[in-house]
Design a protein around this motif. Sequence first.
Motif, PDB file in Angstrom:
ATOM      1  N   ALA A  11       0.843  -1.210   0.000  1.00  0.00           N
ATOM      2  CA  ALA A  11       0.000   0.000   0.000  1.00  0.00           C
ATOM      3  C   ALA A  11       0.871   1.248   0.000  1.00  0.00           C
ATOM      4  O   ALA A  11       0.670   2.178  -0.791  1.00  0.00           O
ATOM      5  CB  ALA A  11      -0.910   0.007   1.234  1.00  0.00           C
ATOM      6  N   VAL A  12       1.868   1.255   0.888  1.00  0.00           N
ATOM      7  CA  VAL A  12       2.708   2.446   1.033  1.00  0.00           C
ATOM      8  C   VAL A  12       3.732   2.501  -0.108  1.00  0.00           C
ATOM      9  O   VAL A  12       3.978   3.558  -0.696  1.00  0.00           O
ATOM     10  CB  VAL A  12       3.387   2.468   2.425  1.00  0.00           C
ATOM     11  CG1 VAL A  12       4.158   3.760   2.616  1.00  0.00           C
ATOM     12  CG2 VAL A  12       2.339   2.327   3.531  1.00  0.00           C
ATOM     13  N   GLN A  13       4.286   1.345  -0.444  1.00  0.00           N
ATOM     14  CA  GLN A  13       5.276   1.319  -1.543  1.00  0.00           C
ATOM     15  C   GLN A  13       4.654   1.877  -2.827  1.00  0.00           C
ATOM     16  O   GLN A  13       5.241   2.731  -3.500  1.00  0.00           O
ATOM     17  CB  GLN A  13       5.742  -0.118  -1.800  1.00  0.00           C
ATOM     18  CG  GLN A  13       6.592  -0.690  -0.671  1.00  0.00           C
ATOM     19  CD  GLN A  13       6.831  -2.202  -0.806  1.00  0.00           C
ATOM     20  OE1 GLN A  13       6.060  -2.906  -1.457  1.00  0.00           O
ATOM     21  NE2 GLN A  13       7.880  -2.689  -0.180  1.00  0.00           N
ATOM     22  N   ASN A  14       3.425   1.415  -3.154  1.00  0.00           N
ATOM     23  CA  ASN A  14       2.801   1.848  -4.405  1.00  0.00           C
ATOM     24  C   ASN A  14       2.371   3.310  -4.340  1.00  0.00           C
ATOM     25  O   ASN A  14       2.435   4.035  -5.341  1.00  0.00           O
ATOM     26  CB  ASN A  14       1.607   0.946  -4.748  1.00  0.00           C
ATOM     27  CG  ASN A  14       2.079  -0.474  -5.058  1.00  0.00           C
ATOM     28  OD1 ASN A  14       3.207  -0.665  -5.511  1.00  0.00           O
ATOM     29  ND2 ASN A  14       1.238  -1.463  -4.798  1.00  0.00           N
ATOM     30  N   ALA A  15       1.948   3.737  -3.152  1.00  0.00           N
ATOM     31  CA  ALA A  15       1.555   5.148  -3.012  1.00  0.00           C
ATOM     32  C   ALA A  15       2.766   6.062  -3.188  1.00  0.00           C
ATOM     33  O   ALA A  15       2.682   7.107  -3.839  1.00  0.00           O
ATOM     34  CB  ALA A  15       0.901   5.363  -1.643  1.00  0.00           C
ATOM     35  N   MET A  16       3.907   5.656  -2.632  1.00  0.00           N
ATOM     36  CA  MET A  16       5.112   6.482  -2.756  1.00  0.00           C
ATOM     37  C   MET A  16       5.556   6.537  -4.230  1.00  0.00           C
ATOM     38  O   MET A  16       6.030   7.563  -4.709  1.00  0.00           O
ATOM     39  CB  MET A  16       6.248   5.954  -1.872  1.00  0.00           C
ATOM     40  CG  MET A  16       5.973   5.991  -0.376  1.00  0.00           C
ATOM     41  SD  MET A  16       5.488   7.611   0.262  1.00  0.00           S
ATOM     42  CE  MET A  16       3.741   7.357   0.573  1.00  0.00           C
ATOM     43  N   LYS A  17       5.381   5.419  -4.925  1.00  0.00           N
ATOM     44  CA  LYS A  17       5.733   5.377  -6.349  1.00  0.00           C
ATOM     45  C   LYS A  17       4.812   6.316  -7.141  1.00  0.00           C
ATOM     46  O   LYS A  17       5.253   7.034  -8.043  1.00  0.00           O
ATOM     47  CB  LYS A  17       5.572   3.927  -6.835  1.00  0.00           C
ATOM     48  CG  LYS A  17       6.194   3.649  -8.153  1.00  0.00           C
ATOM     49  CD  LYS A  17       6.534   2.158  -8.284  1.00  0.00           C
ATOM     50  CE  LYS A  17       7.063   1.837  -9.652  1.00  0.00           C
ATOM     51  NZ  LYS A  17       6.011   1.503 -10.622  1.00  0.00           N
ATOM     52  N   PHE A  18       3.549   6.310  -6.761  1.00  0.00           N
ATOM     53  CA  PHE A  18       2.563   7.182  -7.416  1.00  0.00           C
ATOM     54  C   PHE A  18       2.974   8.657  -7.272  1.00  0.00           C
ATOM     55  O   PHE A  18       2.923   9.432  -8.221  1.00  0.00           O
ATOM     56  CB  PHE A  18       1.199   6.926  -6.766  1.00  0.00           C
ATOM     57  CG  PHE A  18       0.042   7.664  -7.384  1.00  0.00           C
ATOM     58  CD1 PHE A  18      -0.453   7.307  -8.637  1.00  0.00           C
ATOM     59  CD2 PHE A  18      -0.579   8.714  -6.698  1.00  0.00           C
ATOM     60  CE1 PHE A  18      -1.535   7.978  -9.195  1.00  0.00           C
ATOM     61  CE2 PHE A  18      -1.657   9.390  -7.247  1.00  0.00           C
ATOM     62  CZ  PHE A  18      -2.135   9.019  -8.504  1.00  0.00           C
ATOM     63  N   ILE A  19       3.421   9.015  -6.067  1.00  0.00           N
ATOM     64  CA  ILE A  19       3.883  10.400  -5.848  1.00  0.00           C
ATOM     65  C   ILE A  19       5.110  10.672  -6.726  1.00  0.00           C
ATOM     66  O   ILE A  19       5.192  11.684  -7.418  1.00  0.00           O
ATOM     67  CB  ILE A  19       4.231  10.649  -4.364  1.00  0.00           C
ATOM     68  CG1 ILE A  19       2.984  10.546  -3.491  1.00  0.00           C
ATOM     69  CG2 ILE A  19       4.904  12.012  -4.183  1.00  0.00           C
ATOM     70  CD1 ILE A  19       3.257  10.723  -2.002  1.00  0.00           C
ATOM     71  N   GLU A  20       6.041   9.729  -6.683  1.00  0.00           N
ATOM     72  CA  GLU A  20       7.297   9.899  -7.437  1.00  0.00           C
ATOM     73  C   GLU A  20       7.022  10.079  -8.934  1.00  0.00           C
ATOM     74  O   GLU A  20       7.692  10.858  -9.609  1.00  0.00           O
ATOM     75  CB  GLU A  20       8.173   8.664  -7.205  1.00  0.00           C
ATOM     76  CG  GLU A  20       9.611   8.840  -7.612  1.00  0.00           C
ATOM     77  CD  GLU A  20      10.370   7.510  -7.547  1.00  0.00           C
ATOM     78  OE1 GLU A  20      10.020   6.643  -6.719  1.00  0.00           O
ATOM     79  OE2 GLU A  20      11.308   7.362  -8.353  1.00  0.00           O
ATOM     80  N   GLU A  21       5.998   9.379  -9.405  1.00  0.00           N
ATOM     81  CA  GLU A  21       5.679   9.470 -10.844  1.00  0.00           C
ATOM     82  C   GLU A  21       4.796  10.668 -11.170  1.00  0.00           C
ATOM     83  O   GLU A  21       4.281  10.797 -12.274  1.00  0.00           O
ATOM     84  CB  GLU A  21       4.999   8.161 -11.286  1.00  0.00           C
ATOM     85  CG  GLU A  21       5.999   7.007 -11.323  1.00  0.00           C
ATOM     86  CD  GLU A  21       5.345   5.634 -11.494  1.00  0.00           C
ATOM     87  OE1 GLU A  21       4.085   5.553 -11.409  1.00  0.00           O
ATOM     88  OE2 GLU A  21       6.089   4.660 -11.691  1.00  0.00           O
ATOM     89  N   GLY A  22       4.579  11.543 -10.184  1.00  0.00           N
ATOM     90  CA  GLY A  22       3.837  12.782 -10.447  1.00  0.00           C
ATOM     91  C   GLY A  22       2.332  12.663 -10.296  1.00  0.00           C
ATOM     92  O   GLY A  22       1.593  13.532 -10.759  1.00  0.00           O
TER      93      GLY A  22
END
Length: 511
Positions: free
Chosen positions: A175-186
Amino acid sequence: MKKQTRRQFLEDSLFATAAAAAAVATPIFSQMATGQSSSPNEKLLCAIIGVNSRGGDHIGGMVRRKDVEIAYIVDVDEKVGEKNCADIEKRTGKRPKWVKDMRTAFDDKSLDFITTATPNHWHALAGIWAMQAGLDAYIEKPICHNIKEGRALVTAAKKYKKICQVGTQCRSNPAVQNAMKFIEEGGIGEVNFSRGLCYKRRKSIGALGDYPIPEQIDFNLWSGPVQYTTPKLTRPKLHYDWHWQRAYGNGDSGNQGPHQTDIARWGLGINRHPNSIITYGGRLGYQAERNDPNYIDAGDTANTEVAIYDYGDKTMVFETRGLSVDDSADMGITTMFNNQTKGNKIGVIFYGTEGYLVQIEYTHCIAFDLKGKIIKEFKGGGDHYGNFIDAMRSRRSQDLNSDAFQGHLSAGLADLANISYYLGEDNKVSVSEARAILENVPSRDQNIETLYRTARHLTDNGVDLDKYPMSMGPMLKFDPVKEVFTNNAAANELLTADYRAPFVCPTADKV
Ligand SMILES: NC(=O)c1ccc[n+]([C@@H]2O[C@H](COP(=O)([O-])OP(=O)(O)OC[C@H]3O[C@@H](n4cnc5c(N)ncnc54)[C@H](O)[C@@H]3O)[C@@H](O)[C@H]2O)c1
């Protein structure tokens, strides 16, 4: 008996060199552990240290695994230690040995690793001793009790080539890993501001006084690195409530905080200490709660604390509220947060140019657009212990989701915040005086709004701010590379502690 693999032989040779150096610095262990197995078929033997509460989760995490055997339970509380040994025997058919001194377990050369959930003042020394004895280490958050300890742990893990994971388990949750990736990808645009929240009710731990030490406790070992002359407690309850006494704990900025500041930092893409820190707050509200203006609670960490971290182009804020949060002052974005939560509000909010992302639970994050409409949800838990064991098998620290360095940075945030708070404890300020000081901090508007909400939360809880004002710490400038304050000598003294021999945590150059 364990077979020695080629990898293990190589690792042992490397370890032997490091161990020879370590033996000079710390001649504690009569034997060195033989090192870790890289074969998934071989059982890894562990010692679990400190098992009153969180240690129970460590036990659960290890009992579930067919490739791990709990050889030792280490606890200075005999009742807690023996009870857990009996429970493990029921679950696995094999009773671990209970010992009260971790050094006894570290002397056993068949051991492969430790996990530790002692109080915070023991984390670094336990981890360093373990790694010096040739063991990998899973250390609870906060990984250290001060910044120098954190640096020493990072150095020890590198020097002894040990796998060292910190117990910030959100790092292993999809949940957190994918959310952080989502932020990183804009996914929510540009993000330069994040806010961690720990709105969690913390009642008074009882009046400051003299209380007996429960007879089953070895207080010398419980205190370890912390100085004392007369063995006594100044709080009624020995276990857990140490979190709110600064000699042992770090308040909620170092208790709940390392989970949220870790995520807040991760989402902003920050892998260093901040440039400056300023903190305000207090241990407030218990007089009103007890209806006794003279009441002195035994805790000496803040129960209300706002820390502002400046990273130049980015800002992080961490808010701690220990009084009632049922109907406390809120802000627009937390209304979205509140709609999703009941009771305690613990999480992180990222503010993007195109939306918000909120970590609402350890296994649940939600992205909103700027109007508050949900655009994406992220769910799912992971296996942080499993990640540690996989990295033990691969012998690659880079396989860890949460290594000693990340642990050091996130524990450091609590340490830095508390240093500002402790130094400013006697600097009592009115809300308007506090506002004047915050005019000059980064993300001014956000921070002034936070101040008014915090003051309203306190008055909602019956705190008379004229009689019991908040304290304002100094703005501390920090050199993130040298790990020293550049504008405050007193602050530099708080980067370490006055240890009680023989429980002296070595500095990085002496590990
Ligand atoms: N990752 C998480 O989600 C999470 C959750 C809760 C707690 N924690 C962390 O776990 C740690 C323990 O918290 P807790 O609530 O279980 O505290 P606790 O006080 O309930 O338990 C600590 C245990 O450690 C034992 N102990 C103390 N000194 C010892 C020593 N030298 N050797 C062996 N045992 C020793 C105590 O007797 C006690 O049984 C804290 O650092 C806390 O921050 C992490």
